[in-house]
Design a protein around this motif. Structure first.
Motif, PDB file in Angstrom:
ATOM      1  N   ASP A  10       0.856  -1.186   0.000  1.00 46.37           N
ATOM      2  CA  ASP A  10       0.000   0.000   0.000  1.00 46.37           C
ATOM      3  C   ASP A  10       0.895   1.239   0.000  1.00 46.37           C
ATOM      4  O   ASP A  10       1.656   1.458   0.944  1.00 46.37           O
ATOM      5  CB  ASP A  10      -0.894  -0.021   1.247  1.00 46.37           C
ATOM      6  CG  ASP A  10      -1.972   1.039   1.255  1.00 46.37           C
ATOM      7  OD1 ASP A  10      -1.797   2.091   0.604  1.00 46.37           O
ATOM      8  OD2 ASP A  10      -2.994   0.826   1.917  1.00 46.37           O
ATOM      9  N   HIS A  45       0.950   3.286   3.164  1.00 49.16           N
ATOM     10  CA  HIS A  45       1.315   2.648   4.433  1.00 49.16           C
ATOM     11  C   HIS A  45       2.061   3.672   5.285  1.00 49.16           C
ATOM     12  O   HIS A  45       2.807   4.509   4.769  1.00 49.16           O
ATOM     13  CB  HIS A  45       2.196   1.427   4.159  1.00 49.16           C
ATOM     14  CG  HIS A  45       2.440   0.579   5.356  1.00 49.16           C
ATOM     15  ND1 HIS A  45       3.356   0.908   6.320  1.00 49.16           N
ATOM     16  CD2 HIS A  45       1.868  -0.592   5.740  1.00 49.16           C
ATOM     17  CE1 HIS A  45       3.346  -0.024   7.259  1.00 49.16           C
ATOM     18  NE2 HIS A  45       2.459  -0.944   6.928  1.00 49.16           N
ATOM     19  N   THR A 101      -5.650   1.593  -1.996  1.00 51.43           N
ATOM     20  CA  THR A 101      -5.232   1.831  -0.623  1.00 51.43           C
ATOM     21  C   THR A 101      -6.348   1.501   0.355  1.00 51.43           C
ATOM     22  O   THR A 101      -7.524   1.593   0.009  1.00 51.43           O
ATOM     23  CB  THR A 101      -4.774   3.291  -0.413  1.00 51.43           C
ATOM     24  OG1 THR A 101      -4.262   3.423   0.916  1.00 51.43           O
ATOM     25  CG2 THR A 101      -5.896   4.283  -0.653  1.00 51.43           C
ATOM     26  N   LYS A 102      -5.928   1.117   1.543  1.00 50.59           N
ATOM     27  CA  LYS A 102      -6.859   0.937   2.660  1.00 50.59           C
ATOM     28  C   LYS A 102      -6.775   2.144   3.585  1.00 50.59           C
ATOM     29  O   LYS A 102      -7.323   2.128   4.673  1.00 50.59           O
ATOM     30  CB  LYS A 102      -6.510  -0.335   3.434  1.00 50.59           C
ATOM     31  CG  LYS A 102      -6.732  -1.608   2.658  1.00 50.59           C
ATOM     32  CD  LYS A 102      -6.371  -2.812   3.509  1.00 50.59           C
ATOM     33  CE  LYS A 102      -6.617  -4.094   2.725  1.00 50.59           C
ATOM     34  NZ  LYS A 102      -6.237  -5.276   3.505  1.00 50.59           N
TER      35      LYS A 102
END
Length: 93
Positions: A46, A49, A76-77
């Motif tokens: 990601d 991150h 992305t999260k």
């Protein structure tokens, strides 16, 4: 210790295993491509991150803006981090 496939294959990009790692040298690669490409940015991790610096993320976006011939995909999260770096215009609800 279990070794991952990319490590076994000797890929230097995975010398830290799957720990998020910045690779500034990779930022020049899109400038060498003459034909349009579809690029999955950070397909194994990601970009947003918390271990990736804001400065590096901004450099990635600068490269994408300077190489409009290519199509970039980023998943992305962490959409909140996108908004924190790029401002309220990127706010997700």
């Amino acid at each position: 210790m279990v070794r991952t496939r990319p490590y076994i294959m000797g890929n230097p990009r995975y010398e830290n295993g799957f720990e998020p790692t910045e690779h500034p040298d990779a930022l020049t690669v899109p400038f060498t491509w003459k034909k349009p490409k579809k690029v999955f940015v950070n397909s194994m991790s990601d970009l947003f991150h918390e271990k990736i610096s804001d400065e590096f993320i901004i450099k990635v976006f600068e490269v994408m803006n300077q190489t409009p011939l290519h199509t970039y995909q980023i998943l992305t999260k962490r959409p909140e981090r996108v908004a924190n770096i790029f401002g309220e215009s990127c706010s997700f609800k």
